[in-house]
Structure formats: structure tokens, C-alpha cells
Design a protein around this motif. Sequence first.
Motif, PDB file in Angstrom:
ATOM      1  N   HIS A  28       0.855  -1.209   0.000  1.00 40.30           N
ATOM      2  CA  HIS A  28       0.000   0.000   0.000  1.00 40.30           C
ATOM      3  C   HIS A  28       0.883   1.248   0.000  1.00 40.30           C
TER       4      HIS A  28
ATOM      5  N   ASP B 233       6.116   1.696   6.507  1.00 42.93           N
ATOM      6  CA  ASP B 233       4.684   1.380   6.373  1.00 42.93           C
ATOM      7  C   ASP B 233       4.010   2.381   5.431  1.00 42.93           C
ATOM      8  N   ASP B 234       3.946   2.197   4.140  1.00 44.16           N
ATOM      9  CA  ASP B 234       4.416   0.980   3.521  1.00 44.16           C
ATOM     10  C   ASP B 234       5.100   1.323   2.200  1.00 44.16           C
TER      11      ASP B 234
ATOM     12  N   GLU C  66      -5.457   1.878   2.537  1.00 35.83           N
ATOM     13  CA  GLU C  66      -5.234   0.782   3.488  1.00 35.83           C
ATOM     14  C   GLU C  66      -5.458   1.266   4.907  1.00 35.83           C
ATOM     15  N   GLU C  67      -4.918   2.449   5.204  1.00 34.88           N
ATOM     16  CA  GLU C  67      -4.958   2.957   6.585  1.00 34.88           C
ATOM     17  C   GLU C  67      -6.368   3.344   7.042  1.00 34.88           C
TER      18      GLU C  67
ATOM     19  N   ASP D 129       3.801  -5.616   3.593  1.00 34.55           N
ATOM     20  CA  ASP D 129       3.419  -4.465   4.409  1.00 34.55           C
ATOM     21  C   ASP D 129       4.341  -4.442   5.630  1.00 34.55           C
ATOM     22  N   ILE D 130       5.141  -3.388   5.726  1.00 33.39           N
ATOM     23  CA  ILE D 130       6.171  -3.254   6.767  1.00 33.39           C
ATOM     24  C   ILE D 130       7.264  -4.314   6.551  1.00 33.39           C
TER      25      ILE D 130
HETATM   26 ZN   LIG Z   1       0.725  -0.923   6.507  1.00 30.96          ZN
END
Ligand SMILES: [Zn+2]
Length: 453
Positions: free
Chosen positions: A140, A160-161, A192-193, A220-221
Motif C-alpha cells: 500500500h 509502512d508501507d 489501506e490505513e 506491508d512493513i
Molecule cells: Zn501498513
Amino acid sequence: MLVLASGILTNSMAQTTGQTAGLPTVVDPKIAAAIAQSSAEHVRTNIEKLVSFGTRSTLSGQDAASIASGRGIGAAREWIRSEFERYSKDCGGCLEVKLESYTQGPAERVAQPTEIGDVYAVLRGTDPESAKRIVLVTGHYDSRNSDNFNVKDDAPGANDDASGTAVSLECARVLSKMKFPATIIFLTVAGEEQGLYGSKHFAEMAKQQTWNIEAALNNDIVGGDKSPGQDASVVRVFSEGLPNAADDKQIRQIRGLGGESDSISRELARYVAEVGRTYDTGVRPMLVFRLDRYLRGGDHYSFNQEGFAAVRFTEYRENFTRQHQTIRTENGIEYGDLPQHVDFDYVSRVARLNAATLASLTSAPAPPKNVRIVTKELINDSTLLWDASPDGRAATYEILWRATTSPDWEHSQRVESGTRVTLPISKDNVIFAVRAADRDGHRSLPVVPQPER
Ligand SMILES: [Zn+2]
């Protein structure tokens, strides 16, 4: 060699280069050479570029003026698109670069109607039948700071990210120089967030249009945060056990047969583990048998909900003072998701593992269809049968099995001919699966049989 009534079995593949977990692995030198191109320098450039947009909050500006100003999610989206276009130019237009967007109405973390734009590039498969099979890598590109609605202050989101976005970009860059029978999609999503909006929209669209997504790899991360306790040799791979998309009948069958650890996503996670044993990626996948971390979610879940196999890659140890934080120093702690905390070489190694997985899956034949295990009578042998891989590219099939208590496949037998085999092993004691392989040893995802009476 072991000859049985309905099939001929041998113990090893022709080009065995190593053996772990009882299974021979086969390296494709072209894939090995391609993934070696993944570079920390490209990753660093891309993550720093993404951070340079100040904030990539999905709620930040995306009008023409914001894009021109170089601040906000709109400018980030246009840059990602131009980057995919640039890779495409380098491969004679081999990528189709697309934007899939919709307007999200007001919701808990969305104050006003907001455009959610997913940018993606398609590397179309070269085989007309196999090209319908799709494998996908995603990250994302949106970010946030401590306050979801704060679009004024920076939200660098380096780990992130931007890290996951950089994985999608790097996979596109190194794999677009190759050709594969099946199709790869390099995806980056927004929203995403605020609640996985971009991936949810994309997965629903794919389901509606009956896309055959065989695997979705969500990064992600994956920044390899450089604080103490990190293990930069490991990346976690999360996968659901009980499928989120399973109906009551399927859940009853899983309960009855002990299928709790054999969702299609779990088989994908095991496939990633095998790729990790096969190729020199510089990072070891550590399988975690749960959907996600405590209190957290991610875009793979959107694909799981639509019934697709999807897993999540995340660094070994997260530093929570550096996620979703407004940049500040408090009591000597530096808050903020900044590029100086990211291990760019680690990200490039995670990209290598992703690229090797995508390349292996798209080089392989389609998985066998309609895989069954005969359960008509009470006998101690096990008969498996299946329909040939629909793309006609399978040279052989392999039976995998493991003890019901084992996390990963332990044994394999090659079936030299035909699509039926009887093994002198009790189906009550093990879990079986069947996979297809081509002449060069590219293996499909394994398929666990359905009971047939
Ligand atoms: Zn994330």
C-alpha cells in the motif's frame, strides 16, 4: 523405483540441487539471475522518493494543483504510474500500466467522498491459456501519521508501507525483463490505513470479473527496521488457517478431516518457504500460522475474503514508535516512520523472495484440477486421482504428504504417467496433496484432495 497398479513412481527429480524437508528443489538459472538484479540502491531511491511527497494520506490532495505541487497522495500515485511506465519502456512496452479507482463515500475514517486509486502494471503471460492465471504482488502506497485526519503534517511511511510499494516496483523492474507463460500483476493500493479500501475494491473487482488469481503476495512493513532485536535474515509470512471465505459446509469438512492448516493461503505460504530453500534470496521466510499480527490487519485479508490465496510478508520485529506516528521527539524517543530507520538491502532481499515466488508460479503449469482421494471403502492404501492441468503444460505430477502434526510437506513422489496413483500409505495418518511440474522442474501450487465416495 516403485511400480504400483496405477502409476509409476520415482524418488527424485532429474536435476536435484538440494534437499530440505525431504523435498528435492530445482533452481531455474534464469530466475536466479533475474532476482539477483534486485538492488538496495533502487529500493533506497524509491522509498526516499515516496517519502518526498510529504504525506501520502489517502485523505490528502489529489487534484491537479496538489499533483503539480509534489505533495500528497495524488503526486505519489502519478509518480508510481510513471515509474511503471518507465520500466515498460525499457522492455519494449511489455507492461500494461493501469489505474483502478472508485469514490469511497464517508465512513468512520473517511470524512468526505474520496477517490481511492490503485495503480498496477500487468506483465501478460505468453501462453494464451496460461495467461488467464494471475499471480500478484502488492503493497500500500498510502501513509498516515498519529491522527488519521491530519493531512497537513508529514506522514513519511518509509517502512509502512513505502517498503512494500518498493517491493512491487522492484519485482516489476527485474521481472519485466523476462517472459512467463502466466500473468503477473504488480499492484500498489491506497486507502489501506482507512480500512483496506483499495485492496478490497481490487479483490472484489477481480472476483466479479472472474479473474483467476492464484496467489496474492502482500508486503506491508518489510523495511527491516534497524532497531535492536531485529533479525534481518528473516521475514515473517502470515497465512490464514480456516479460510475467511469458507461456507458452513466447507468448515464442517475442515473440522471432520483435520484440514485446519491446509487453506489455499497456507499452501501458498509453504510454497514461499520452498522458494526460500531453493533460491539464494538472502532472507529466510518464517511461516506464521495465523492471519495477521494481534490487533492488526492488512491487504491480504481483502483477497482472502474473496476466496483468493493470499499471504502477508512483514519484517521479523516491528518498532511501533515508528509506525503511524507524527514526527517528534518525546522523552528521548524519536517517533516517525523515517527512511533512516529502513534497511534498504533487507527490502531488496524481500523483493528477491517475492520475485522468485512470482517467477516460479508463473513458470509452472496450472495446478491439477478436481483432485480427489478415494474413500469408498475401509482400506489402508490411498488412491488419488485428478484432472490434468488445464493449460496442458504439465510434464509430470508429484504427490506430497506429511504427518498430520507436521507443519510442512515431508515427502514427495513423482508420478511418471497418468493422473491416478495408489500409495501404500494410510490416508488416515497423513495429509496428501498433488502438484504439477513441467519438464524443467517448475512446480505448481499443491492441491489437497477432496474426498470421493
Ligand atoms: Zn501498513
